[in-house]
Design an enzyme around this catalytic site. Structure first.
Site, PDB file in Angstrom:
ATOM      1  N   LYS A 124       1.081  -0.968  -0.166  1.00  0.00           N
ATOM      2  CA  LYS A 124       0.157  -0.093   0.160  1.00  0.00           C
ATOM      3  C   LYS A 124       0.854   1.254  -0.016  1.00  0.00           C
ATOM      4  O   LYS A 124       2.065   1.104   0.650  1.00  0.00           O
ATOM      5  CB  LYS A 124      -0.755  -0.072   1.395  1.00  0.00           C
ATOM      6  CG  LYS A 124      -2.164   0.802   1.071  1.00  0.00           C
ATOM      7  CD  LYS A 124      -3.207   0.124   0.584  1.00  0.00           C
ATOM      8  CE  LYS A 124      -4.527   0.771   0.167  1.00  0.00           C
ATOM      9  NZ  LYS A 124      -5.540  -0.108  -0.026  1.00  0.00           N
ATOM     10  N   ASP A 171      -7.078   4.063  -4.402  1.00  0.00           N
ATOM     11  CA  ASP A 171      -7.799   4.001  -3.288  1.00  0.00           C
ATOM     12  C   ASP A 171      -8.285   5.383  -2.900  1.00  0.00           C
ATOM     13  O   ASP A 171      -8.448   6.307  -3.960  1.00  0.00           O
ATOM     14  CB  ASP A 171      -6.859   3.459  -1.767  1.00  0.00           C
ATOM     15  CG  ASP A 171      -7.346   2.984  -0.657  1.00  0.00           C
ATOM     16  OD1 ASP A 171      -7.846   2.058  -0.899  1.00  0.00           O
ATOM     17  OD2 ASP A 171      -7.505   3.926   0.170  1.00  0.00           O
TER      18      ASP A 171
END
Ligand code: NDP
Ligand code: 2IT
Length: 449
Positions: free
Chosen positions: A122, A162
Protein backbone atom coordinates in the site's frame (compact mmCIF):
# COMPACT_ATOMS: atom_id res chain seq x y z
CA UNK A 1 -1.82 -9.00 25.46
CA UNK A 2 0.41 -11.42 23.56
CA UNK A 3 4.19 -10.87 23.70
CA UNK A 4 4.45 -10.27 19.99
CA UNK A 5 1.84 -7.53 20.04
CA UNK A 6 3.61 -5.88 22.96
CA UNK A 7 6.90 -6.01 21.02
CA UNK A 8 5.25 -4.41 18.00
CA UNK A 9 3.68 -1.69 20.11
CA UNK A 10 6.96 -0.98 21.90
CA UNK A 11 8.86 -0.82 18.63
CA UNK A 12 6.52 1.71 16.97
CA UNK A 13 4.41 3.17 19.77
CA UNK A 14 2.55 5.71 17.63
CA UNK A 15 1.12 3.31 15.05
CA UNK A 16 -2.33 2.72 16.54
CA UNK A 17 -4.14 1.74 13.34
CA UNK A 18 -1.41 -0.78 12.51
CA UNK A 19 -1.58 -2.23 16.03
CA UNK A 20 -5.36 -2.51 15.73
CA UNK A 21 -5.15 -4.48 12.47
CA UNK A 22 -2.36 -6.71 13.79
CA UNK A 23 -4.15 -7.43 17.06
CA UNK A 24 -7.26 -8.69 15.28
CA UNK A 25 -5.24 -11.10 13.15
CA UNK A 26 -2.99 -12.30 15.97
CA UNK A 27 -5.97 -13.03 18.21
CA UNK A 28 -7.88 -14.99 15.60
CA UNK A 29 -4.94 -17.09 14.35
CA UNK A 30 -3.88 -18.42 17.77
CA UNK A 31 -5.57 -21.80 17.11
CA UNK A 32 -3.60 -22.10 13.85
CA UNK A 33 -0.34 -21.53 15.74
CA UNK A 34 -1.40 -24.08 18.37
CA UNK A 35 -2.01 -26.66 15.65
CA UNK A 36 1.29 -25.90 13.87
CA UNK A 37 4.00 -25.57 16.54
CA UNK A 38 6.74 -24.97 13.97
CA UNK A 39 5.09 -21.63 13.10
CA UNK A 40 6.25 -20.25 16.45
CA UNK A 41 9.75 -21.66 15.99
CA UNK A 42 9.83 -20.01 12.56
CA UNK A 43 8.64 -16.70 14.05
CA UNK A 44 5.94 -16.34 11.42
CA UNK A 45 4.08 -13.62 13.33
CA UNK A 46 7.24 -11.56 13.76
CA UNK A 47 8.00 -11.95 10.05
CA UNK A 48 4.53 -11.29 8.70
CA UNK A 49 4.12 -8.08 10.74
CA UNK A 50 7.40 -6.54 9.55
CA UNK A 51 7.21 -4.94 6.07
CA UNK A 52 9.67 -6.43 3.60
CA UNK A 53 10.44 -2.84 2.65
CA UNK A 54 9.05 0.59 3.62
CA UNK A 55 9.87 3.48 1.33
CA UNK A 56 9.34 7.10 2.34
CA UNK A 57 10.19 10.08 0.17
CA UNK A 58 9.84 13.82 -0.37
CA UNK A 59 7.28 14.99 -2.94
CA UNK A 60 7.81 18.66 -3.88
CA UNK A 61 5.29 20.25 -6.26
CA UNK A 62 4.23 23.70 -7.40
CA UNK A 63 0.69 25.08 -7.17
CA UNK A 64 -0.97 27.24 -9.83
CA UNK A 65 0.27 30.41 -8.11
CA UNK A 66 3.90 29.31 -8.24
CA UNK A 67 4.04 28.41 -4.56
CA UNK A 68 6.06 25.29 -3.76
CA UNK A 69 4.66 22.65 -1.39
CA UNK A 70 6.20 19.52 0.08
CA UNK A 71 4.27 16.33 0.84
CA UNK A 72 5.43 12.96 2.03
CA UNK A 73 5.20 9.91 -0.21
CA UNK A 74 5.17 6.28 0.92
CA UNK A 75 5.13 2.75 -0.41
CA UNK A 76 4.92 -0.14 2.03
CA UNK A 77 5.97 -3.41 0.40
CA UNK A 78 4.56 -5.72 3.02
CA UNK A 79 4.72 -9.26 1.71
CA UNK A 80 5.61 -10.87 -1.63
CA UNK A 81 5.27 -14.55 -0.68
CA UNK A 82 2.51 -15.29 -3.17
CA UNK A 83 3.07 -12.67 -5.87
CA UNK A 84 4.23 -9.13 -6.66
CA UNK A 85 3.27 -6.51 -4.08
CA UNK A 86 -0.23 -5.28 -4.96
CA UNK A 87 -2.39 -2.63 -3.37
CA UNK A 88 -3.69 0.88 -3.77
CA UNK A 89 -2.36 4.40 -3.31
CA UNK A 90 -4.20 6.72 -0.95
CA UNK A 91 -3.99 10.52 -1.21
CA UNK A 92 -5.53 12.01 1.93
CA UNK A 93 -4.23 14.44 4.58
CA UNK A 94 -4.58 11.75 7.27
CA UNK A 95 -2.08 9.43 5.53
CA UNK A 96 0.90 8.39 7.66
CA UNK A 97 3.04 5.32 8.24
CA UNK A 98 0.57 3.74 10.65
CA UNK A 99 -2.38 4.00 8.27
CA UNK A 100 -0.42 2.66 5.31
CA UNK A 101 1.08 -0.21 7.34
CA UNK A 102 -2.39 -1.23 8.51
CA UNK A 103 -3.70 -1.08 4.95
CA UNK A 104 -0.71 -3.01 3.58
CA UNK A 105 -1.06 -5.64 6.31
CA UNK A 106 -4.77 -6.14 5.57
CA UNK A 107 -3.99 -6.26 1.86
CA UNK A 108 -1.70 -9.27 2.30
CA UNK A 109 -4.54 -11.45 3.63
CA UNK A 110 -7.15 -9.97 1.29
CA UNK A 111 -5.05 -10.68 -1.77
CA UNK A 112 -4.38 -14.22 -0.57
CA UNK A 113 -8.14 -14.79 -0.36
CA UNK A 114 -8.75 -13.72 -3.97
CA UNK A 115 -7.19 -16.97 -5.31
CA UNK A 116 -4.91 -14.82 -7.54
CA UNK A 117 -1.11 -14.54 -7.26
CA UNK A 118 -0.69 -11.17 -5.55
CA UNK A 119 1.40 -10.12 -2.56
CA UNK A 120 0.42 -7.14 -0.44
CA UNK A 121 1.43 -3.50 -0.43
CA UNK A 122 0.00 0.00 0.00
CA UNK A 123 1.21 3.51 -0.54
CA UNK A 124 0.19 7.09 -0.90
CA UNK A 125 0.71 10.56 0.40
CA UNK A 126 -0.65 13.12 2.84
CA UNK A 127 -1.43 15.27 -0.22
CA UNK A 128 -5.07 16.44 -0.30
CA UNK A 129 -6.49 16.44 -3.84
CA UNK A 130 -9.62 18.28 -2.62
CA UNK A 131 -9.87 21.77 -4.06
CA UNK A 132 -6.79 21.32 -6.27
CA UNK A 133 -6.91 22.03 -10.00
CA UNK A 134 -6.31 19.25 -12.52
CA UNK A 135 -2.91 20.78 -13.28
CA UNK A 136 -1.94 20.81 -9.61
CA UNK A 137 -2.99 17.16 -9.26
CA UNK A 138 -0.99 16.32 -12.40
CA UNK A 139 2.15 18.05 -11.13
CA UNK A 140 1.82 16.29 -7.79
CA UNK A 141 1.35 12.87 -9.43
CA UNK A 142 4.36 13.45 -11.70
CA UNK A 143 6.56 14.40 -8.76
CA UNK A 144 5.28 11.41 -6.74
CA UNK A 145 6.02 9.02 -9.61
CA UNK A 146 9.45 10.53 -10.25
CA UNK A 147 10.54 8.73 -7.08
CA UNK A 148 8.10 5.80 -6.94
CA UNK A 149 9.00 4.53 -10.43
CA UNK A 150 12.32 3.05 -9.29
CA UNK A 151 10.56 0.81 -6.76
CA UNK A 152 7.67 -0.60 -8.81
CA UNK A 153 7.18 -2.67 -11.96
CA UNK A 154 4.68 -5.08 -13.51
CA UNK A 155 6.42 -8.07 -11.86
CA UNK A 156 7.56 -6.28 -8.70
CA UNK A 157 4.92 -3.98 -7.27
CA UNK A 158 1.68 -2.92 -8.95
CA UNK A 159 -0.14 0.03 -7.33
CA UNK A 160 -3.77 1.05 -7.95
CA UNK A 161 -6.29 3.54 -6.56
CA UNK A 162 -7.75 4.02 -3.08
CA UNK A 163 -9.15 7.09 -1.31
CA UNK A 164 -8.36 10.20 -3.36
CA UNK A 165 -6.83 8.19 -6.22
CA UNK A 166 -9.14 7.42 -9.13
CA UNK A 167 -8.91 7.28 -12.93
CA UNK A 168 -7.55 10.84 -13.22
CA UNK A 169 -4.65 10.24 -10.83
CA UNK A 170 -3.85 6.78 -12.26
CA UNK A 171 -3.63 8.42 -15.72
CA UNK A 172 -1.10 11.05 -14.60
CA UNK A 173 0.90 8.48 -12.63
CA UNK A 174 0.98 6.06 -15.56
CA UNK A 175 2.04 8.78 -18.01
CA UNK A 176 5.03 9.69 -15.87
CA UNK A 177 6.03 6.07 -15.28
CA UNK A 178 5.92 5.40 -19.02
CA UNK A 179 8.04 8.45 -19.77
CA UNK A 180 10.68 7.61 -17.16
CA UNK A 181 10.97 3.90 -18.02
CA UNK A 182 10.25 4.19 -21.73
CA UNK A 183 8.00 1.16 -21.57
CA UNK A 184 4.26 0.50 -21.73
CA UNK A 185 3.43 -2.12 -19.11
CA UNK A 186 0.67 -3.04 -16.72
CA UNK A 187 2.47 -1.37 -13.81
CA UNK A 188 -0.69 0.22 -12.42
CA UNK A 189 -4.26 -1.06 -12.35
CA UNK A 190 -7.39 1.01 -12.50
CA UNK A 191 -6.24 2.38 -15.86
CA UNK A 192 -8.76 3.88 -18.26
CA UNK A 193 -10.36 1.55 -20.78
CA UNK A 194 -8.67 2.98 -23.87
CA UNK A 195 -5.13 2.17 -22.69
CA UNK A 196 -5.08 -1.07 -20.78
CA UNK A 197 -7.79 -0.77 -18.14
CA UNK A 198 -10.27 -3.54 -17.42
CA UNK A 199 -14.01 -3.32 -17.79
CA UNK A 200 -15.74 -3.58 -14.36
CA UNK A 201 -12.60 -2.45 -12.42
CA UNK A 202 -14.30 0.84 -11.35
CA UNK A 203 -17.39 -1.10 -10.25
CA UNK A 204 -15.56 -4.09 -8.76
CA UNK A 205 -15.17 -3.20 -5.09
CA UNK A 206 -18.78 -2.11 -4.62
CA UNK A 207 -20.26 -4.88 -6.76
CA UNK A 208 -18.05 -7.44 -5.03
CA UNK A 209 -19.12 -6.24 -1.61
CA UNK A 210 -22.79 -6.65 -2.53
CA UNK A 211 -22.13 -10.09 -4.08
CA UNK A 212 -20.51 -11.07 -0.80
CA UNK A 213 -23.50 -9.78 1.20
CA UNK A 214 -25.85 -11.70 -1.10
CA UNK A 215 -23.85 -14.88 -0.41
CA UNK A 216 -24.11 -14.26 3.33
CA UNK A 217 -27.86 -13.72 3.10
CA UNK A 218 -28.24 -16.85 0.97
CA UNK A 219 -26.93 -18.95 3.88
CA UNK A 220 -30.11 -17.85 5.67
CA UNK A 221 -32.32 -18.31 2.63
CA UNK A 222 -32.63 -14.57 2.24
CA UNK A 223 -31.88 -12.01 -0.49
CA UNK A 224 -31.36 -8.25 -0.72
CA UNK A 225 -34.80 -7.83 -2.30
CA UNK A 226 -36.78 -5.32 -0.23
CA UNK A 227 -33.96 -4.78 2.31
CA UNK A 228 -33.25 -1.26 3.52
CA UNK A 229 -29.52 -0.48 3.51
CA UNK A 230 -27.31 2.20 5.04
CA UNK A 231 -24.27 3.03 2.89
CA UNK A 232 -21.55 5.47 3.99
CA UNK A 233 -19.18 7.37 1.74
CA UNK A 234 -20.07 8.60 -1.73
CA UNK A 235 -16.91 7.74 -3.62
CA UNK A 236 -15.99 4.80 -5.80
CA UNK A 237 -16.96 2.02 -3.41
CA UNK A 238 -20.17 3.63 -2.11
CA UNK A 239 -21.49 4.48 -5.59
CA UNK A 240 -21.10 0.97 -6.95
CA UNK A 241 -22.38 -0.64 -3.77
CA UNK A 242 -25.49 1.48 -4.19
CA UNK A 243 -25.75 0.59 -7.89
CA UNK A 244 -25.65 -3.16 -7.22
CA UNK A 245 -28.04 -2.99 -4.26
CA UNK A 246 -30.59 -1.18 -6.46
CA UNK A 247 -30.13 -3.87 -9.14
CA UNK A 248 -30.78 -6.61 -6.59
CA UNK A 249 -33.96 -4.95 -5.35
CA UNK A 250 -32.72 -3.33 -2.16
CA UNK A 251 -33.24 0.27 -1.03
CA UNK A 252 -30.37 2.55 0.03
CA UNK A 253 -31.34 5.49 2.24
CA UNK A 254 -28.00 7.09 3.16
CA UNK A 255 -24.76 8.33 1.59
CA UNK A 256 -22.11 10.54 3.15
CA UNK A 257 -18.82 12.36 2.83
CA UNK A 258 -16.54 13.80 5.48
CA UNK A 259 -18.78 16.89 5.81
CA UNK A 260 -22.08 15.09 6.54
CA UNK A 261 -24.70 12.62 5.33
CA UNK A 262 -28.02 12.52 3.51
CA UNK A 263 -31.02 10.48 4.59
CA UNK A 264 -33.38 9.84 1.69
CA UNK A 265 -36.31 7.90 3.10
CA UNK A 266 -37.72 7.17 -0.37
CA UNK A 267 -34.50 5.48 -1.39
CA UNK A 268 -31.72 6.63 -3.71
CA UNK A 269 -32.82 5.31 -7.09
CA UNK A 270 -30.99 5.00 -10.41
CA UNK A 271 -31.74 8.60 -11.49
CA UNK A 272 -30.48 9.94 -8.19
CA UNK A 273 -27.37 7.77 -8.51
CA UNK A 274 -26.64 9.34 -11.91
CA UNK A 275 -26.88 12.73 -10.18
CA UNK A 276 -24.51 11.58 -7.37
CA UNK A 277 -21.96 10.25 -9.87
CA UNK A 278 -21.94 13.53 -11.77
CA UNK A 279 -21.76 15.53 -8.53
CA UNK A 280 -18.89 13.50 -7.09
CA UNK A 281 -16.88 12.34 -10.09
CA UNK A 282 -17.16 15.28 -12.48
CA UNK A 283 -18.12 18.31 -10.42
CA UNK A 284 -16.14 17.03 -7.42
CA UNK A 285 -18.82 18.57 -5.18
CA UNK A 286 -20.13 17.77 -1.69
CA UNK A 287 -22.94 15.35 -0.83
CA UNK A 288 -24.77 18.29 0.82
CA UNK A 289 -25.56 19.48 -2.74
CA UNK A 290 -27.90 16.49 -3.12
CA UNK A 291 -30.56 18.44 -1.26
CA UNK A 292 -30.30 21.31 -3.75
CA UNK A 293 -31.94 18.91 -6.22
CA UNK A 294 -33.93 16.65 -3.88
CA UNK A 295 -35.26 19.11 -1.34
CA UNK A 296 -37.35 16.63 0.68
CA UNK A 297 -34.19 14.82 1.74
CA UNK A 298 -32.56 15.47 5.12
CA UNK A 299 -28.89 16.51 5.23
CA UNK A 300 -27.08 16.35 8.56
CA UNK A 301 -23.68 17.95 9.00
CA UNK A 302 -20.91 15.86 10.53
CA UNK A 303 -20.40 16.69 14.20
CA UNK A 304 -17.25 15.17 15.67
CA UNK A 305 -18.19 16.33 19.18
CA UNK A 306 -20.91 13.64 19.25
CA UNK A 307 -20.05 10.18 20.65
CA UNK A 308 -21.89 8.58 17.72
CA UNK A 309 -22.65 9.26 14.07
CA UNK A 310 -26.38 9.73 13.46
CA UNK A 311 -25.97 8.16 10.01
CA UNK A 312 -25.97 4.75 11.72
CA UNK A 313 -29.11 5.52 13.73
CA UNK A 314 -31.85 4.78 11.16
CA UNK A 315 -34.14 1.78 10.73
CA UNK A 316 -32.50 -0.64 8.33
CA UNK A 317 -31.66 -4.28 7.62
CA UNK A 318 -28.10 -4.01 6.32
CA UNK A 319 -25.14 -1.64 6.68
CA UNK A 320 -22.33 -1.15 4.15
CA UNK A 321 -19.69 1.15 5.69
CA UNK A 322 -17.76 2.27 2.59
CA UNK A 323 -15.93 5.48 3.54
CA UNK A 324 -12.95 5.02 5.84
CA UNK A 325 -11.42 3.29 8.89
CA UNK A 326 -13.05 3.29 12.33
CA UNK A 327 -16.26 4.97 11.18
CA UNK A 328 -18.40 2.56 13.24
CA UNK A 329 -17.56 2.62 16.95
CA UNK A 330 -19.32 0.73 19.78
CA UNK A 331 -22.03 3.37 20.13
CA UNK A 332 -22.78 3.31 16.39
CA UNK A 333 -22.80 -0.49 16.48
CA UNK A 334 -25.29 -0.48 19.34
CA UNK A 335 -27.49 1.94 17.38
CA UNK A 336 -27.35 -0.35 14.34
CA UNK A 337 -28.53 -3.27 16.50
CA UNK A 338 -31.31 -1.17 18.01
CA UNK A 339 -32.51 -0.20 14.53
CA UNK A 340 -32.80 -3.75 13.29
CA UNK A 341 -29.58 -4.15 11.25
CA UNK A 342 -28.69 -7.83 10.95
CA UNK A 343 -25.90 -7.70 8.36
CA UNK A 344 -22.79 -5.50 8.28
CA UNK A 345 -20.65 -5.80 5.16
CA UNK A 346 -17.43 -3.75 5.11
CA UNK A 347 -16.75 -1.96 1.81
CA UNK A 348 -14.07 0.20 3.42
CA UNK A 349 -10.92 -1.13 5.08
CA UNK A 350 -11.33 -1.59 8.86
CA UNK A 351 -14.40 0.68 9.15
CA UNK A 352 -15.51 -1.03 12.38
CA UNK A 353 -13.59 -0.68 15.65
CA UNK A 354 -12.78 -3.86 17.63
CA UNK A 355 -15.47 -2.91 20.16
CA UNK A 356 -18.07 -2.60 17.39
CA UNK A 357 -17.06 -5.98 15.94
CA UNK A 358 -17.42 -7.59 19.37
CA UNK A 359 -20.98 -6.28 19.54
CA UNK A 360 -21.79 -7.84 16.14
CA UNK A 361 -20.25 -11.15 17.14
CA UNK A 362 -21.99 -11.18 20.55
CA UNK A 363 -25.35 -10.45 18.92
CA UNK A 364 -24.59 -13.10 16.29
CA UNK A 365 -25.49 -10.87 13.36
CA UNK A 366 -23.77 -11.46 10.03
CA UNK A 367 -20.53 -9.46 9.89
CA UNK A 368 -18.10 -9.47 6.92
CA UNK A 369 -14.58 -8.05 7.42
CA UNK A 370 -13.30 -5.82 4.60
CA UNK A 371 -10.40 -8.10 3.75
CA UNK A 372 -13.01 -10.58 2.53
CA UNK A 373 -15.95 -8.44 1.43
CA UNK A 374 -14.07 -5.62 -0.33
CA UNK A 375 -11.61 -7.94 -2.09
CA UNK A 376 -13.48 -7.60 -5.39
CA UNK A 377 -11.55 -4.44 -6.28
CA UNK A 378 -8.12 -5.97 -6.00
CA UNK A 379 -9.41 -9.19 -7.53
CA UNK A 380 -10.40 -7.35 -10.72
CA UNK A 381 -7.05 -5.54 -10.54
CA UNK A 382 -5.55 -9.03 -10.70
CA UNK A 383 -7.74 -9.73 -13.73
CA UNK A 384 -6.55 -6.44 -15.27
CA UNK A 385 -2.95 -7.64 -14.82
CA UNK A 386 -3.84 -10.95 -16.47
CA UNK A 387 -5.43 -9.17 -19.44
CA UNK A 388 -2.41 -6.83 -19.76
CA UNK A 389 -0.04 -9.81 -19.79
CA UNK A 390 -2.05 -11.45 -22.55
CA UNK A 391 -2.45 -8.10 -24.36
CA UNK A 392 -6.16 -8.63 -24.79
CA UNK A 393 -9.34 -7.59 -22.98
CA UNK A 394 -12.31 -9.51 -21.73
CA UNK A 395 -15.91 -8.34 -22.04
CA UNK A 396 -17.73 -6.80 -19.09
CA UNK A 397 -19.80 -9.99 -18.79
CA UNK A 398 -16.67 -12.11 -18.59
CA UNK A 399 -15.00 -9.95 -15.92
CA UNK A 400 -18.21 -9.72 -13.91
CA UNK A 401 -18.67 -13.49 -14.10
CA UNK A 402 -15.14 -14.01 -12.76
CA UNK A 403 -15.68 -11.38 -10.05
CA UNK A 404 -18.85 -13.14 -8.90
CA UNK A 405 -17.06 -16.48 -8.88
CA UNK A 406 -14.17 -15.06 -6.84
CA UNK A 407 -16.50 -13.46 -4.26
CA UNK A 408 -18.38 -16.72 -3.94
CA UNK A 409 -15.13 -18.58 -3.44
CA UNK A 410 -13.88 -16.10 -0.80
CA UNK A 411 -17.20 -16.45 1.03
CA UNK A 412 -16.92 -20.25 1.05
CA UNK A 413 -13.25 -20.14 2.06
CA UNK A 414 -14.12 -17.96 5.07
CA UNK A 415 -16.95 -20.25 6.15
CA UNK A 416 -14.83 -23.40 5.73
CA UNK A 417 -11.86 -22.04 7.68
CA UNK A 418 -14.13 -20.72 10.44
CA UNK A 419 -15.84 -24.10 10.79
CA UNK A 420 -12.56 -25.98 10.73
CA UNK A 421 -11.39 -23.95 13.73
CA UNK A 422 -14.64 -24.17 15.70
CA UNK A 423 -16.01 -20.71 14.85
CA UNK A 424 -18.91 -21.48 12.46
CA UNK A 425 -20.32 -18.37 10.78
CA UNK A 426 -17.48 -16.14 12.01
CA UNK A 427 -16.30 -14.56 8.75
CA UNK A 428 -13.62 -12.51 10.52
CA UNK A 429 -11.96 -15.58 12.01
CA UNK A 430 -12.36 -17.47 8.73
CA UNK A 431 -10.83 -14.69 6.60
CA UNK A 432 -7.86 -14.22 8.91
CA UNK A 433 -7.16 -17.94 9.28
CA UNK A 434 -7.46 -18.75 5.57
CA UNK A 435 -5.41 -15.74 4.41
CA UNK A 436 -2.77 -16.26 7.09
CA UNK A 437 -2.36 -19.98 6.41
CA UNK A 438 -1.88 -19.47 2.68
CA UNK A 439 0.70 -16.71 3.08
CA UNK A 440 2.63 -18.36 5.91
CA UNK A 441 2.90 -21.68 4.07
CA UNK A 442 4.26 -19.89 1.01
CA UNK A 443 6.78 -18.02 3.17
CA UNK A 444 7.97 -21.25 4.76
CA UNK A 445 8.27 -23.00 1.38
CA UNK A 446 10.59 -20.20 0.27
CA UNK A 447 12.96 -20.43 3.23
CA UNK A 448 14.24 -17.74 5.54
CA UNK A 449 14.28 -14.71 3.22
P1 NDP B 1 -13.02 7.63 -2.68
O1 NDP B 1 -11.93 8.63 -2.53
O2 NDP B 1 -13.62 7.39 -4.00
O3 NDP B 1 -14.21 7.98 -1.67
C1 NDP B 1 -13.98 8.05 -0.31
C2 NDP B 1 -15.27 8.44 0.38
O4 NDP B 1 -15.11 8.29 1.79
C3 NDP B 1 -15.64 9.90 0.15
O5 NDP B 1 -17.03 10.04 0.22
C4 NDP B 1 -14.95 10.59 1.32
O6 NDP B 1 -15.51 11.83 1.66
C5 NDP B 1 -15.18 9.58 2.43
N1 NDP B 1 -14.10 9.72 3.40
C6 NDP B 1 -12.77 9.53 3.17
N2 NDP B 1 -12.05 9.77 4.27
C7 NDP B 1 -12.93 10.12 5.21
C8 NDP B 1 -12.80 10.49 6.55
N3 NDP B 1 -11.59 10.53 7.16
N4 NDP B 1 -13.94 10.76 7.23
C9 NDP B 1 -15.15 10.68 6.63
N5 NDP B 1 -15.34 10.36 5.33
C10 NDP B 1 -14.25 10.08 4.64
O7 NDP B 1 -12.44 6.27 -2.06
P2 NDP B 1 -12.97 4.78 -2.23
O8 NDP B 1 -14.44 4.77 -2.39
O9 NDP B 1 -12.12 4.14 -3.23
O10 NDP B 1 -12.57 4.15 -0.82
C11 NDP B 1 -13.47 4.04 0.27
C12 NDP B 1 -12.99 2.95 1.20
O11 NDP B 1 -12.95 1.70 0.50
C13 NDP B 1 -11.59 3.12 1.77
O12 NDP B 1 -11.54 2.56 3.07
C14 NDP B 1 -10.73 2.29 0.84
O13 NDP B 1 -9.52 1.87 1.46
C15 NDP B 1 -11.66 1.12 0.62
N6 NDP B 1 -11.40 0.29 -0.56
C16 NDP B 1 -11.33 0.83 -1.81
C17 NDP B 1 -11.11 0.02 -2.89
C18 NDP B 1 -11.10 0.54 -4.28
O14 NDP B 1 -11.00 -0.26 -5.20
N7 NDP B 1 -11.23 1.84 -4.51
C19 NDP B 1 -10.90 -1.42 -2.74
C20 NDP B 1 -11.09 -1.91 -1.39
C21 NDP B 1 -11.31 -1.07 -0.36
P3 NDP B 1 -14.70 13.19 1.33
O15 NDP B 1 -14.90 13.38 -0.14
O16 NDP B 1 -15.34 14.23 2.16
O17 NDP B 1 -13.26 12.95 1.70
O1 2IT C 1 -7.91 -1.66 -0.55
C1 2IT C 1 -7.88 -2.18 -1.69
O2 2IT C 1 -8.04 -3.37 -1.87
C2 2IT C 1 -7.68 -1.27 -2.84
N1 2IT C 1 -7.61 -0.07 -2.66
C3 2IT C 1 -7.56 -1.84 -4.22
C4 2IT C 1 -6.16 -2.32 -4.48
C5 2IT C 1 -5.85 -2.74 -5.88
O3 2IT C 1 -4.68 -3.06 -6.10
O4 2IT C 1 -6.73 -2.78 -6.73
Amino acid sequence: MTDILKQIEDKDPGEKEFHQAVQEVIETVQPVLDRNPQYRQDAVLERITEPERAIMFRVPWMDDQGQVHVNRGFRIEMNSAIGPYKGGLRFHPSVNLSILKFLAFEQVFKNALTTLAMGGGKGGSDFDPKGKSDNEVMRFCQSFMSELFRHIGPNTDVPAGDIGVGAREIGYLFGMYKKLRNEFTGVLTGKSLGWGGSLIRPEATGYGSVYFAAEMLATQNETLEGKTCLVSGSGNVAQHTLEKIIELGGKVVTLSDSSGYIYDEEGIDTDKLVFVKRLKNIKRGRISEYIDKYSEVVYTEADTSLAYNPQWNHKADCAFPSATENEINAKNAANLMKNGVRLVCEGANMPCTPEAINIFLDKKIQYAPGKASNAGGVAVSGLEMAQNSMRLSWTAEEVDRRLKMIMKSIHQTCLDAASEYGEPGNYMAGANIAGFTKVVNAMLDQGLV
